[in-house]
Structure formats: C-alpha cells, structure tokens
Design an enzyme around this catalytic site. Structure first.
Site, PDB file in Angstrom:
ATOM      1  N   CYS A   1      -0.465   7.651   5.912  1.00 17.41           N
ATOM      2  CA  CYS A   1      -1.771   8.027   5.374  1.00 17.41           C
ATOM      3  C   CYS A   1      -2.735   8.372   6.516  1.00 17.41           C
ATOM      4  O   CYS A   1      -2.585   9.436   7.115  1.00 17.41           O
ATOM      5  CB  CYS A   1      -2.291   6.916   4.463  1.00 17.41           C
ATOM      6  SG  CYS A   1      -3.363   7.569   3.171  1.00 17.41           S
TER       7      CYS A   1
ATOM      8  N   GLY B   1      -5.854   3.485   6.802  1.00 19.53           N
ATOM      9  CA  GLY B   1      -7.132   2.869   7.145  1.00 19.53           C
ATOM     10  C   GLY B   1      -8.279   3.742   6.696  1.00 19.53           C
ATOM     11  O   GLY B   1      -8.071   4.869   6.226  1.00 19.53           O
TER      12      GLY B   1
ATOM     13  N   GLU C   1       5.547   2.067   2.006  1.00 17.99           N
ATOM     14  CA  GLU C   1       5.726   0.614   2.133  1.00 17.99           C
ATOM     15  C   GLU C   1       5.589  -0.103   0.794  1.00 17.99           C
ATOM     16  O   GLU C   1       6.143  -1.183   0.593  1.00 17.99           O
ATOM     17  CB  GLU C   1       4.736   0.035   3.152  1.00 17.99           C
ATOM     18  CG  GLU C   1       3.264  -0.031   2.745  1.00 17.99           C
ATOM     19  CD  GLU C   1       2.482   1.259   2.976  1.00 17.99           C
ATOM     20  OE1 GLU C   1       3.108   2.336   3.130  1.00 17.99           O
ATOM     21  OE2 GLU C   1       1.234   1.203   2.981  1.00 17.99           O
TER      22      GLU C   1
ATOM     23  N   HIS D   1       2.066   6.086   0.653  1.00 16.13           N
ATOM     24  CA  HIS D   1       2.350   4.721   1.148  1.00 16.13           C
ATOM     25  C   HIS D   1       3.754   4.274   0.747  1.00 16.13           C
ATOM     26  O   HIS D   1       3.925   3.562  -0.250  1.00 16.13           O
ATOM     27  CB  HIS D   1       1.308   3.750   0.592  1.00 16.13           C
ATOM     28  CG  HIS D   1      -0.049   3.960   1.171  1.00 16.13           C
ATOM     29  ND1 HIS D   1      -0.438   3.406   2.368  1.00 16.13           N
ATOM     30  CD2 HIS D   1      -1.088   4.704   0.748  1.00 16.13           C
ATOM     31  CE1 HIS D   1      -1.670   3.781   2.654  1.00 16.13           C
ATOM     32  NE2 HIS D   1      -2.096   4.570   1.686  1.00 16.13           N
TER      33      HIS D   1
HETATM   34  N1  GLN Z   1      -9.167   7.192   5.004  1.00 18.30           N
HETATM   35  C1  GLN Z   1      -8.177   8.142   4.725  1.00 18.30           C
HETATM   36  C2  GLN Z   1      -8.409   8.871   3.418  1.00 18.30           C
HETATM   37  O1  GLN Z   1      -9.134   8.411   2.578  1.00 18.30           O
HETATM   38  C3  GLN Z   1      -6.800   7.512   4.711  1.00 18.30           C
HETATM   39  C4  GLN Z   1      -6.646   6.505   3.604  1.00 18.30           C
HETATM   40  C5  GLN Z   1      -5.489   5.584   3.837  1.00 18.30           C
HETATM   41  O2  GLN Z   1      -4.984   5.498   4.942  1.00 18.30           O
HETATM   42  N2  GLN Z   1      -5.076   4.878   2.824  1.00 18.30           N
HETATM   43  O3  GLN Z   1      -7.850   9.921   3.207  1.00 18.30           O
END
Ligand code: GLN
Length: 547
Positions: A380, A353, A521, A519
């Site tokens: 993440c 997020g 997933e 990620h």
């Molecule tokens: N916002 C966080 C970052 O930019 C995590 C990004 C994400 O969860 N894809 O590092």
C-alpha cells in the site's frame, strides 16, 4: 440453529481473549463443526477505522469492506472463515443505529432506553445468520465491570434466557497471578471477577485461566467451589512460545471438551488436529533463519502491524525458516544512511501507513533495496513510496510526490504521481469521494479484483492472472505515468479490471521487488501462507545463502 458461546474477560485486559476465542473456534472445527466468530466492542467509536494503530493496534479489513478490530484477524487466521461486516460491532455503532431509528420514528413515540432498545439492538446483531453455523462464538471486548460494557453483558444475559436451556454457554477468561515471595498461585482475583459476572446475572460455564504453570488440584478445586463451575471446566491457559500452539495446547488442557460438556454434547466427535500439528511442526522445526527489516511508522506498538508480522511468520513456515523481524522507524533513515542499519537484512518490507511523516525514509529504504538488489515488498503506502522512488531516481521525475503530503499541496513544483482517488468502480457501482468527506469508512475498502500481466513475476507467484485482494487506501498511483515509468524499466504487472488503477508494480531485473496497492497480509493463514509472503521469504532465503 447455532449454539452460542459468549467469551468475556476479567481481572486485567490483554489476556488474549481474541486468541483464545480463535483457538476454540479452530478446535470446534477440528471436531467437524462449522463456526463463526464475532466481536462486540464497548467503545464509542463507530468502528476502529479512525483509531490510531499505536493506540488500538492494526485495523483489520474484511472482504466486504468493514474496518474492524484486529481480533477478527486472529479469527480468520485460526479458522480460515472470512469475516464479514456483521461480525464486528461497537457500542458507537449500536447507539448510532438506535438513534437513527429514533429519528426515523421507528419506535412509535416510546421513550428510548438502554434496556430494551440498546440491548435489543445488540441481541439482533448477535443473531444475524444464526442458522448458518453450528457454533457462534461472540467475544465481548474489555473486562467485566467496565461501565461501557454493561449493556453488552445485559444483552448476552437476556439472549441466553431467550434461547433453549442448552443453547448458550459463557466462557470467562481470567488471570491467576503467581506471588513469587510466598510461592503461591492466587485465585482471589478470579473469584472476584466471577462474583462481578454473577452479580449481573451471568454464571460462567468454563473458566480459562491464564497462568505461568499448571493449576494444582488444590487451586483448581477452590476455583471450582467458589466460582461454581466443574473442576474439569477450569482450564489452564499457559504462556506459549507461538500463538499457533494455542489450539493444541488448549486441547491438551481440555478446553474444547469442557465446552462440549457444558452444552451436554455426548459423545463428543473426535478431533482431527492434523492441521495444527503440521503448523506447530513447521514453526518449531525451522531449518534456518532469515532477517527481515520492516520500515514503518507505528513501530512502537507491536500490534500495529499484527497481520504483517503474522504473514511473515507464515511465509517462514512455508519455507521452514524462522523469520527474525527487525523493526525500524522510517524517520531514522531521514537522518542517517539506511546502509548502517539495513546491511545484513535479507529482505526489506515497507508496510501501509498514513500521512507524510516518515515517508522520505521509506523512499530511502526502497532505493536501498533496489540499488543493493535486496528483496523488497512494498504494501500500500510501501508501493506508493517505491513508485515515487522509481520516478525520482530512474524516470527523470525528480519532484515526484503524493497528494497525501502537505509539501505537495503547498509546493507547485511537486509532480503528484500519487493522487487522491475521487471515483472508482466497485462491482456494478460507481463510488464517488471528495477530499472533504468524513474520514471514517470513506476509503477504497474491501475486496477488489486485479488482472495480472501474463509472464510477470506476480502472475507466476499467484499462478493465475486474476486475483482478489483487500484494499484500504485513499490515494492511488496515477496510471498516466505508466508509460514513462515503464520506459525506465518498472513494470505495472497488475491493474484493476478496467485498466485504470495500478494494483501491482515490480522491477523485473531485480531478485524480488514487488509493490502492491492492497493488503495481502490480511488473507494469509498459518496453514495456507499467502503466496506473496511465501515467495518473498523464499527470495530472502536465496539472498541469505549469498551473504
Ligand atoms: N495513505 C495511503 C493511502 O491512503 C496508503 C494507505 C495504506 O497504506 N493503507 O492511499
């Protein structure tokens, strides 16, 4: 030289064009062909990277670092073919390329027009790598008749003219609404949609019609007559209990046969559908169920976490259990005790997020999972929050925070243990970034390697010590806090090959607590579940036996 299948949609949006394209790709593979799938999106964003997931659904990231439409996720999950930068394009990118060439003087003083300059740019894109596969499937986003879509429709019309007579076909996806009051299946919207297509010079070869039940002979013949297709090229696309039944179901309905007939490929190679029979069997014959809580921010739109929910389903298939997904808005836990909602969950996942909103709730969820020894999977941002939780509550860094958050930049007391990454190594290159950079395409994107600690849980799960996973983030856990956090018991079990960037953390004294900066997933497939998701669900199954 590839054969081309152009997939368009009509009547209404959200009929599942991406899924239908992906399932058709899988069926062609089942007949022994090689395929590549492409998405052409008529919107003006240069790519979906800057679009809100609640508006557009998740942003899917490729190995080579493109931020693409979520349909590319379907393509990969159904075909196993890793998508590339050159498999996704938007009108914004096309126009931007054309304007760049115009400024460079590439057009030698010509007046720049939609036809031929924009259409040529689209045609060039479609033909990239055409010698590499047997079939290239190109899906056009939106529905026929949309103003933005016109250059794309014109380009595919021209493209089919440029090629040999049997080298391109058009498949059109429509809706057959059922009017309950009169008990009738209506063909008129499809007729209109096809009329619209034909007005711009495209005659569909195959009609895939979304419908609640089968298409009676009378309606099929009517559609064939009015839309100028063969009756057996009118295919019923039924609602399914799982998307993973789509290949088998579309095959039964005759989709792949109709496509091969349209290309006049005869005799058609026989399909081997074993892979999909097995996937379907695993889904439908689950031997139990488990509850996974997903604590995120974009929970109001189902597609925001598409790859996460699919990867959890795959993890369930690997363990022959059905995964019930319970979605929680993390802000809830900032007002209320998570125990009220999370008790009874067999596992907790905190996905990726952006931004500060809801992060304290995610930290609470991580704390709850650690304290109660419930399997926790942080992805993440979900890893970053688990590290902040560990720092605050176990390593004496009460004011740990992230530079991503407004409160950190306005409050000198906060220790930013997650910081804005300014430079890093990608292959043989050094990449440099600044906080004021453009937002689009400037994150640490795409596939990067990580080295796993021998004997760690993740090394065991992956069964190797070097992995490659896809990234999409701007911030990073600060390696300088490694020692202090490890003293508290947290283990940094995966690092970038240069040892500077923490890629994975885990609590060794916990049944299953893993955070990953990447990620996973995005790489999970129904026929090849990602090992982390398979193991996470396995841990959840173990807990469910204890509760
Ligand atoms: N916002 C966080 C970052 O930019 C995590 C990004 C994400 O969860 N894809 O590092």
């Amino acid at each position: 030289m590839a054969r081309f299948i152009f997939i368009t949609g009509g009547v209404v949006s959200s009929l599942g064009k991406g899924l239908a394209s992906a399932a058709l790709g899988a069926l062609l593979q089942a007949r022994g062909y090689t395929v590549r799938l492409r998405k052409l999106d008529p919107y003006l964003n240069v790519d979906p990277g800057t679009m809100s997931p609640v508006e557009h659904g998740e942003v899917f990231v490729t190995d080579d670092g493109a931020e693409t439409d979520l349909d590319l996720g379907h393509y990969e999950r159904f075909t196993g073919v890793a998508a590339r930068k050159t498999d996704s394009i938007s009108a914004g990118r096309i126009y931007s390329n054309v304007l760049e060439k115009e400024r460079r003087g590439d057009y030698l003083g010509k007046t720049i027009q939609v036809i031929p300059h924009v259409t040529d740019e689209i045609k060039n894109f479609i033909s990239i790598g055409e010698d590499e596969v047997d079939f290239m499937l190109c899906e056009i986003g939106g529905t026929v008749g949309d103003i933005e879509g016109l250059p794309f429709f014109e380009a595919i019309r021209q493209f089919s003219q440029d090629k040999a007579p049997d080298q391109c076909i058009f498949m059109h996806l429509t809706l057959l609404p059922f009017i309950t009051a009169s008990g009738e299946l209506k063909t008129k919207p499809t007729q209109h949609s096809v009329k619209e297509l034909r007005a711009i010079g495209i005659a569909p070869d195959v009609l895939l019609c979304r419908t609640a039940g089968s298409i009676p002979t009378k309606e099929r013949e009517k559609l064939a007559l009015f839309c100028n297709v063969r009756p057996n090229a009118v295919i019923a696309g039924l609602d399914l209990s799982t998307i993973y039944d789509a290949p088998l179901d579309y095959h039964r309905a005759g989709l792949d046969q109709a496509v091969l007939d349209a290309f006049r490929i005869s005799p058609a190679p026989r399909p081997n559908l074993k892979r999909w029979e097995d996937v379907s069997d695993r889904y439908h014959n689950a031997e139990g169920e488990i509850n996974v809580a997903i604590v995120g921010k974009y929970t109001q739109m189902e597609d925001s976490y598409k790859s996460i929910s699919e990867a959890l389903t795959h993890g369930g298939m690997a363990n022959r259990v059905h995964v019930n997904m319970n979605w929680f808005d993390s802000e809830l836990f900032e007002r209320k005790d998570p125990a009220e909602f999370l008790t009874g969950s067999h596992a907790i996942l905190v996905p990726g997020g952006f931004g500060e909103r809801g992060t304290e709730g995610k930290i609470k969820a991580a704390q709850f999972a650690r304290d109660r020894k419930i399997p926790y999977f942080g992805i993440c941002l979900g890893m970053q929050m688990a590290v902040i939780e560990a720092a605050r509550n176990t390593a004496g860094l009460q004011n740990a925070g992230s530079e991503e958050f407004e409160t950190t930049s306005t409050n000198d007391d906060i220790t930013p243990i997650v910081y804005h990454l300014k430079e890093w190594i990608h292959g043989n290159y050094k990449i440099e970034r600044d906080i004021d950079d453009d937002k689009g395409g400037t994150m640490r994107l795409g596939s990067y390697s990580a080295v796993l600690t021998e004997g760690s849980r993740v090394a065991d799960v992956y069964n190797r010590t070097r992995i490659d996973e896809r990234h999409r983030h701007r911030y990073e856990v600060d390696i300088n806090f490694k020692e202090q956090l490890e003293k508290a018991g947290l283990r940094f079990s995966g690092l970038s090959p240069d040892g500077k960037l923490p890629e994975i953390i885990e609590w060794p004294d916990h049944p299953w607590f893993i955070g990953v900066q990447f990620h996973p997933e995005l790489k999970s497939k129904p026929f090849d579940p990602h090992p982390l998701f398979a193991d996470f669900i396995k841990a959840a199954c173990n807990i469910s036996r204890l509760i």
